[in-house]
Design a protein around this motif. Structure first.
Motif, PDB file in Angstrom:
ATOM      1  N   THR A  56       2.015  -0.811   0.075  1.00 41.05           N
ATOM      2  CA  THR A  56       1.023   0.241  -0.142  1.00 41.05           C
ATOM      3  C   THR A  56       0.404   0.642   1.181  1.00 41.05           C
ATOM      4  O   THR A  56       0.091  -0.207   2.014  1.00 41.05           O
ATOM      5  N   ASN A  57       0.230   1.951   1.358  1.00 42.81           N
ATOM      6  CA  ASN A  57      -0.417   2.493   2.556  1.00 42.81           C
ATOM      7  C   ASN A  57      -1.601   3.350   2.138  1.00 42.81           C
ATOM      8  O   ASN A  57      -1.540   4.057   1.128  1.00 42.81           O
ATOM      9  N   LEU A  58      -2.660   3.288   2.927  1.00 50.24           N
ATOM     10  CA  LEU A  58      -3.837   4.134   2.720  1.00 50.24           C
ATOM     11  C   LEU A  58      -3.895   5.158   3.842  1.00 50.24           C
ATOM     12  O   LEU A  58      -3.524   4.869   4.981  1.00 50.24           O
ATOM     13  N   TYR A  59      -4.364   6.364   3.512  1.00 45.46           N
ATOM     14  CA  TYR A  59      -4.524   7.419   4.503  1.00 45.46           C
ATOM     15  C   TYR A  59      -5.803   8.176   4.164  1.00 45.46           C
ATOM     16  O   TYR A  59      -6.168   8.320   2.997  1.00 45.46           O
ATOM     17  N   TYR A  60      -6.475   8.679   5.189  1.00 47.59           N
ATOM     18  CA  TYR A  60      -7.638   9.526   4.943  1.00 47.59           C
ATOM     19  C   TYR A  60      -7.852  10.454   6.132  1.00 47.59           C
ATOM     20  O   TYR A  60      -7.411  10.192   7.256  1.00 47.59           O
ATOM     21  N   ASP A  61      -8.505  11.567   5.860  1.00 50.98           N
ATOM     22  CA  ASP A  61      -9.037  12.446   6.889  1.00 50.98           C
ATOM     23  C   ASP A  61     -10.289  13.087   6.303  1.00 50.98           C
ATOM     24  O   ASP A  61     -10.790  12.629   5.267  1.00 50.98           O
ATOM     25  N   ASN A  62     -10.804  14.128   6.928  1.00 52.69           N
ATOM     26  CA  ASN A  62     -12.055  14.730   6.454  1.00 52.69           C
ATOM     27  C   ASN A  62     -11.975  15.260   5.033  1.00 52.69           C
ATOM     28  O   ASN A  62     -12.972  15.253   4.315  1.00 52.69           O
ATOM     29  N   ASN A  63     -10.794  15.750   4.618  1.00 53.37           N
ATOM     30  CA  ASN A  63     -10.671  16.433   3.333  1.00 53.37           C
ATOM     31  C   ASN A  63      -9.958  15.649   2.245  1.00 53.37           C
ATOM     32  O   ASN A  63      -9.931  16.088   1.100  1.00 53.37           O
ATOM     33  N   GLN A  64      -9.358  14.523   2.593  1.00 53.28           N
ATOM     34  CA  GLN A  64      -8.600  13.802   1.577  1.00 53.28           C
ATOM     35  C   GLN A  64      -8.566  12.298   1.832  1.00 53.28           C
ATOM     36  O   GLN A  64      -8.809  11.840   2.939  1.00 53.28           O
ATOM     37  N   SER A  65      -8.236  11.584   0.768  1.00 51.90           N
ATOM     38  CA  SER A  65      -8.065  10.142   0.830  1.00 51.90           C
ATOM     39  C   SER A  65      -6.900   9.801  -0.094  1.00 51.90           C
ATOM     40  O   SER A  65      -6.870  10.242  -1.238  1.00 51.90           O
ATOM     41  N   SER A  66      -5.930   9.015   0.418  1.00 52.83           N
ATOM     42  CA  SER A  66      -4.673   8.838  -0.294  1.00 52.83           C
ATOM     43  C   SER A  66      -4.235   7.383  -0.356  1.00 52.83           C
ATOM     44  O   SER A  66      -4.486   6.601   0.562  1.00 52.83           O
ATOM     45  N   ILE A  67      -3.563   7.037  -1.457  1.00 53.71           N
ATOM     46  CA  ILE A  67      -2.897   5.751  -1.628  1.00 53.71           C
ATOM     47  C   ILE A  67      -1.443   6.060  -1.946  1.00 53.71           C
ATOM     48  O   ILE A  67      -1.146   6.779  -2.906  1.00 53.71           O
ATOM     49  N   TYR A  68      -0.536   5.516  -1.140  1.00 49.58           N
ATOM     50  CA  TYR A  68       0.897   5.756  -1.279  1.00 49.58           C
ATOM     51  C   TYR A  68       1.573   4.409  -1.457  1.00 49.58           C
ATOM     52  O   TYR A  68       1.310   3.480  -0.683  1.00 49.58           O
ATOM     53  N   SER A  69       2.444   4.274  -2.477  1.00 45.97           N
ATOM     54  CA  SER A  69       3.004   2.963  -2.757  1.00 45.97           C
ATOM     55  C   SER A  69       4.403   3.058  -3.348  1.00 45.97           C
ATOM     56  O   SER A  69       4.777   4.063  -3.944  1.00 45.97           O
ATOM     57  N   GLY A  70       5.157   1.975  -3.174  1.00 45.24           N
ATOM     58  CA  GLY A  70       6.490   1.879  -3.749  1.00 45.24           C
ATOM     59  C   GLY A  70       6.996   0.453  -3.698  1.00 45.24           C
ATOM     60  O   GLY A  70       6.501  -0.379  -2.933  1.00 45.24           O
ATOM     61  N   ASP A  71       7.990   0.188  -4.513  1.00 39.95           N
ATOM     62  CA  ASP A  71       8.603  -1.134  -4.590  1.00 39.95           C
ATOM     63  C   ASP A  71       9.719  -1.219  -3.561  1.00 39.95           C
ATOM     64  O   ASP A  71      10.803  -0.683  -3.759  1.00 39.95           O
ATOM     65  N   THR A  72       9.453  -1.896  -2.451  1.00 34.56           N
ATOM     66  CA  THR A  72      10.443  -1.990  -1.370  1.00 34.56           C
ATOM     67  C   THR A  72      11.460  -3.112  -1.605  1.00 34.56           C
ATOM     68  O   THR A  72      12.343  -3.312  -0.777  1.00 34.56           O
ATOM     69  N   THR A  73      11.349  -3.819  -2.733  1.00 38.59           N
ATOM     70  CA  THR A  73      12.328  -4.863  -3.035  1.00 38.59           C
ATOM     71  C   THR A  73      13.552  -4.297  -3.750  1.00 38.59           C
ATOM     72  O   THR A  73      14.512  -5.020  -3.988  1.00 38.59           O
ATOM     73  N   LYS A  74      13.505  -3.005  -4.110  1.00 39.98           N
ATOM     74  CA  LYS A  74      14.610  -2.356  -4.811  1.00 39.98           C
ATOM     75  C   LYS A  74      15.167  -1.223  -3.966  1.00 39.98           C
ATOM     76  O   LYS A  74      14.489  -0.700  -3.082  1.00 39.98           O
ATOM     77  N   GLN A  75      16.396  -0.835  -4.280  1.00 36.88           N
ATOM     78  CA  GLN A  75      16.987   0.346  -3.649  1.00 36.88           C
ATOM     79  C   GLN A  75      16.180   1.579  -4.053  1.00 36.88           C
ATOM     80  O   GLN A  75      15.638   1.641  -5.166  1.00 36.88           O
ATOM     81  N   LEU A  76      16.119   2.562  -3.197  1.00 37.77           N
ATOM     82  CA  LEU A  76      15.362   3.788  -3.472  1.00 37.77           C
ATOM     83  C   LEU A  76      15.826   4.450  -4.769  1.00 37.77           C
ATOM     84  O   LEU A  76      15.027   5.028  -5.499  1.00 37.77           O
TER      85      LEU A  76
END
Length: 182
Positions: A56-76
């Motif tokens: 999981t990765n978190l990102y933010y700036d002045n206008n947004q805040s985000s959580i991005y995630s995925g299961d890296t133990t499996k093929q895409l």
């Protein structure tokens, strides 16, 4: 007295197992995750529940805040990616917003297969599913825009690569997106 207890228990059971409109439309029977952890975005505007073994990765700036995630133990092509973003900007699901969104899909060479307005957690929302090609993979993306209030909305999306078990993976992603709290 027994009848009252029976009906109260039945009502509680039905309310706990109720699906969102999206899950009903997809005819979902999603995976039940037992290892969920609650993740809060950087600005403390919303939380999600994702499996604790996902990257999981978190990102933010002045206008947004985000959580991005995925299961890296499996093929895409066997999993899905989820991105949930709180955006500090008003949204109107009529007119310009939808047209700009559909233009963006077309610019990415994606064809929208489904779209509709709905209520999501009692808020106005807009759902879209589009498909196309990304690199050498078949690709589908489901976007859910949730109007939190006149000045804020959430954009939750899931990306699916490949063509196996697509509906099952979308259902699993939606079961996690349904756990957003704001």
């Amino acid at each position: 007295m027994r009848n009252i207890l029976f009906y109260l228990s039945l009502a509680l059971l039905i309310s706990c197992n109720s699906q969102s409109e999206i899950s009903k439309n997809l005819n979902c029977n999603p995976e039940s995750y037992s290892n969920l952890e609650t993740i809060e975005d950087f600005k403390k505007l919303f939380t999600v529940k994702f499996p604790d073994n996902w990257k999981t990765n978190l990102y933010y700036d002045n206008n947004q805040s985000s959580i991005y995630s995925g299961d890296t133990t499996k093929q895409l092509t066997e999993t899905f990616l989820i991105d949930v973003t709180h955006i500090s900007k008003g949204v109107d699901f009529s007119g310009d917003f939808i047209q700009e969104f559909k233009t963006s899909l077309a610019n990415q060479k994606l064809v929208e297969s489904t779209s509709y307005d709905l209520k999501f957690q009692k808020q106005n929302a807009y759902y879209s599913r589009a498909m196309g090609q990304k690199g050498k993979f078949a690709y589908q993306i489901c976007n859910l825009f949730i109007q939190i209030d006149p000045k804020n909305y959430i954009h939750a999306k899931t990306e699916i690569y490949g063509d196996s078990l697509v509906n099952e993976r979308i259902c699993n992603a939606m079961s996690l997106i349904e756990k957003i709290t704001y």
